[in-house]
Design an enzyme around this catalytic site. Sequence first.
Site, PDB file in Angstrom:
ATOM      1  N   VAL A 706       0.833  -1.202   0.000  1.00 33.68           N
ATOM      2  CA  VAL A 706       0.000   0.000   0.000  1.00 33.68           C
ATOM      3  C   VAL A 706       0.867   1.251   0.000  1.00 33.68           C
ATOM      4  O   VAL A 706       0.599   2.209  -0.714  1.00 33.68           O
ATOM      5  CB  VAL A 706      -0.950   0.008   1.216  1.00 33.68           C
ATOM      6  CG1 VAL A 706      -1.709   1.321   1.295  1.00 33.68           C
ATOM      7  CG2 VAL A 706      -1.913  -1.161   1.128  1.00 33.68           C
ATOM      8  N   GLY A 707       1.919   1.256   0.811  1.00 37.66           N
ATOM      9  CA  GLY A 707       2.774   2.434   0.875  1.00 37.66           C
ATOM     10  C   GLY A 707       3.982   2.183   1.748  1.00 37.66           C
ATOM     11  O   GLY A 707       4.098   1.165   2.434  1.00 37.66           O
ATOM     12  N   PHE A 711       9.262   4.635   8.964  1.00 36.91           N
ATOM     13  CA  PHE A 711       9.750   3.542   9.805  1.00 36.91           C
ATOM     14  C   PHE A 711       9.291   2.164   9.351  1.00 36.91           C
ATOM     15  O   PHE A 711       9.630   1.176   9.982  1.00 36.91           O
ATOM     16  CB  PHE A 711       9.304   3.758  11.257  1.00 36.91           C
ATOM     17  CG  PHE A 711       9.870   5.008  11.863  1.00 36.91           C
ATOM     18  CD1 PHE A 711      11.236   5.180  12.002  1.00 36.91           C
ATOM     19  CD2 PHE A 711       9.037   6.023  12.282  1.00 36.91           C
ATOM     20  CE1 PHE A 711      11.753   6.337  12.561  1.00 36.91           C
ATOM     21  CE2 PHE A 711       9.543   7.188  12.838  1.00 36.91           C
ATOM     22  CZ  PHE A 711      10.917   7.347  12.977  1.00 36.91           C
ATOM     23  N   GLY A 712       8.496   2.100   8.301  1.00 35.60           N
ATOM     24  CA  GLY A 712       8.018   0.786   7.902  1.00 35.60           C
ATOM     25  C   GLY A 712       7.254   0.785   6.606  1.00 35.60           C
ATOM     26  O   GLY A 712       7.122   1.802   5.935  1.00 35.60           O
ATOM     27  N   LYS A 729       1.191  -2.650   9.155  1.00 30.12           N
ATOM     28  CA  LYS A 729       2.387  -1.817   9.119  1.00 30.12           C
ATOM     29  C   LYS A 729       3.548  -2.607   9.714  1.00 30.12           C
ATOM     30  O   LYS A 729       3.588  -2.879  10.909  1.00 30.12           O
ATOM     31  CB  LYS A 729       2.161  -0.539   9.928  1.00 30.12           C
ATOM     32  CG  LYS A 729       3.362   0.405   9.940  1.00 30.12           C
ATOM     33  CD  LYS A 729       3.037   1.673  10.732  1.00 30.12           C
ATOM     34  CE  LYS A 729       4.224   2.603  10.796  1.00 30.12           C
ATOM     35  NZ  LYS A 729       3.920   3.831  11.567  1.00 30.12           N
ATOM     36  N   ASP A 836       2.928  14.979  13.794  1.00 28.87           N
ATOM     37  CA  ASP A 836       3.209  14.688  12.370  1.00 28.87           C
ATOM     38  C   ASP A 836       1.929  14.811  11.534  1.00 28.87           C
ATOM     39  O   ASP A 836       1.591  13.923  10.751  1.00 28.87           O
ATOM     40  CB  ASP A 836       3.807  13.289  12.235  1.00 28.87           C
ATOM     41  CG  ASP A 836       4.581  13.114  10.929  1.00 28.87           C
ATOM     42  OD1 ASP A 836       4.890  14.140  10.281  1.00 28.87           O
ATOM     43  OD2 ASP A 836       4.870  11.971  10.551  1.00 28.87           O
TER      44      ASP A 836
END
Length: 995
Positions: A706-707, A711-712, A729, A836
């Site tokens: 997906v993306g 960090f992951g 994730k 964020d």
Amino acid sequence: MSLIVYLLCIASLTLAVHVPLSSETDKISLLALKDKLTNGDPHALPSWNQSLHFCGWEGITCSRRRMRVSALQLQNQDWGGTLSPSLGNLTFLRVISLTNINLHGEIPREVGHLKRLQILDLTQNNLHGQIPTEMINCSSLQIIRLFYNNLTGKIPSWFGSMMQLTELGLGANNFVGSIPASLGNVSLLEKLSLAENHLEGTITPAMGRMLNLNFLALGANNFSGHVPPSLYNLSNIRVLSLSANQLVGTLLPNIPMAFPRLEIFECGGNGFTGTFPSSISNLSELQQFDISKNSFHGPVSPTLGSLHKLQIFSISHNRFGSGRVHDLDFLSSLGNCTQLQKLNIRENYLGGVLTDIIGNLSINLDWFTMGSNQISGKIPEGIGKLINLEALGMEDNSLEGVIPNSIGKLKNLVELTLGRNKLFGNIPLVIGNLTMLSLVGLESNKFEGSIPFTLGNCTKMERFYANNNYLSGNIPIQTFGYQKGLIELYLFSNSFTGPIPSDLGNLNHLSILHLAENKLVGDIPMGLSACVSLTEVVLERNSFNGSIPSFLGSLLSLEILDLSNNNFSSTIPYELVNLTLLNNLNLSFNNLSGEVPVGGVFNNITAISLTGNKHLCGGIPQLNLPPCPVLPLQKKHKRSVKKKIILAIAFGGVLITFITLFGIYLLKKKAKKLSITSLALQYGYVKVSYGELHQATNGFSSSNLVGVGNFGTVYRGTLIHFERPIAVKVLNLQTHGALKSFLTECRALGKIKHRNVLSILTCCSSVDYKGNDFKAIVFEFMPNGSLETLLHNTIEDSESTNLSLNFVQRVNIALDVAIALDYLHNDTGEAIVHCDVKPSNVLLDDEFVAHLGDFGLARLILGARSYSSSDQGKYGAGGSVSAQGDIYSYGILLLEILTGKRPMDAMFGEGLSLHKFCKMAIPEGITEIVDSRLLTPCDEGERTQRRITQQQNIEECLVSFARIGVACSQESPTQRMSIKDVIMELHAIKQKLLP
């Protein structure tokens, strides 16, 4: 007395008939003509109005004495109108020139009233129908030009009675039948063009009577038979074109005797035979000579050097030469033709060694093709002297040796074809100097080494063929990625290694990708999902592995997909049934398993090949595959469920014991570190193992990707515990701060239960199949992706996904994020600062409800804390963390939603920021800065008062939205809006936008 009265009446009627129409009639006729000509466009021909005398109107010329319209000349418009019959009332017209104005309809019969007409030019329109018979009355016509229309019917025989004609141009239409012999009567005719029609039969001998003819174009028809001997009587001919017909026989041996003034001679694409007409060397005015695509044979005359005006010389697709040493001697004589621009000698039987003599050819040469002959030797260094070459074709010969470095001097080269020779060595680095290259053909040679990285300089490349060589190494990263106009890439049958470069995803126009028979590895990169124009993907006979990515099912233009003879595993993605154009799917000889989809190409037994995959099942009956095992339903098999529960409890007990002991160990090892197990127990997550997540994501396949975050990596999947799709994730534990981010996110999300905050479903802390640490967080999958993707999709992406956020949706998303921040800052007991807030962390469910996610940087704070002015609302600048930092980021988010521009856009810099850009535009310039997709122009017919009011209302809301964003992103934290005020203002905007 009665007789006298009768005679007077007759006389008066006769006079009335012959009284010329007044100039007022010309004006009325012109206005009627304008209405039809411009298709009623009120903005067209603005000078044609009542305030100006019609003799001053655009395109109108009047006679000086009578002030009547004598010429009507208009061109290069796109009105799409018709010719009004009122044209026939302009009886003093001598010139009609209406070219390239997109006329349709027929030529009106009323043109026949224009007896003074001398020139009729209706070139390049869309007129149809036949030439009206009434035109026979226009006996003064000298020039008729009707080129490039859709006129039909036969060429009227009555043209033979128009004795004043000097030019008749009927080319590029749909005329049928033969050439009427009556044309031979028009003795004054100088130019006759009947090319590009559907005329047939023999060329009438009567044409030999048109002794004044100097231009004759009969090409691109269906004429057959021999050229009539009478045609050689036309001694004034300068241009003679007979190309693309079915003519046969031989050419006159002494052409200069018949046509001493000949400048252009074309007879290509017929069935002419015989030897090369060496007599043409005496045609001192000859500029173009084309006898290609016939059956001429023998040697080519070596006496062509006397043709000092020669520009084009084409003898391709014949039988010239004998495959022997002297076949190319004529090239030496062509060195004297200093104006030569195009030299085409391909597809003959020409032999001999190519020498440096080609360097003596004209410096003006821009086209030189000699492919498909029997030419040997090396490519001469002298090729570099032809600096104006745009096309160089040497394919299908017996050339050998290396490509000379002098080829790097041909900086105007657009096409270079050297395929199917015996060339060897490396592809020279100087090929990168040829920045205009569009087509490169190096296939079927003996080239070795790697593809030069300098090829990346050739950014205009559309087709690259290097298949069937000995090339090796990785396909260079970025080299082809720079060639964003690339359409075809052929690299098959080489020894390339490594993965497919992900930068191939930059190639939005790529149609054909052939990488078969190499040593490529890895999986198919996700980047290829952007190549929506792909029609052929052939990757057979490599060592690719992993799963077949489901995104291939979104490449709706695919016609051929060949992944055979690789190491692909897992199941066949069902999404491939969406490929309605797919007619060749080869997945044979892989390690595929599971059910074969039904539908689409899978229903066509002749279009698919699945041989060599032992563990496939299902599909249509004609595949003769075993049926797939039926998995028992949970509700119908309670014993199985109970058994699983017992096992789960037992396993869970062991797992809890292990985790507890492991937690104790961690607490002793690092007291401040919060264990994952304690988090899981504290917040009641359903436990999942690495194996379950591996299976849920198809082995963490790129097709489920997906993306990728800081960090992951996030994968889509399905788990038995959850009804809806999940997002997994997976933390990259090698990245500094990843483990801390993992713990922070688990702890932060464990406290949160809110509609607009991404909910954590579970977490996993385990080891993978290789014994490496594995940590993952499982969330609910958001079908509409991130706000980042929807805001910054290209036009092509937006069309492919069919998603484009309107203003109401954007306001709702902004409101959702504001409500999420209000909850985090004020309603969780211990305030949480996200740290964020940005579009990529705003995820949208199937109803476009926004969910704030990615809490890897979140901070827990006790009560309100002052915010350091040195930080200025930007995280990571050294200031202490507070809710005001989130407000700043939220303000920038709003401005990004409004403008569609990223804060790091190239336009920002040197004192200009997204904040200042928007602040300066409030309020008058708001429409200049907003995302263009938010501004829907009104049609003229829709400009009602209600529509105008709506538009004003929207603009007011845009201004209010911008003001909120600017207020939240002030430099000073104390000047920023509170989140509760933001919510109130956004609710007000939403109410105004309601219909």
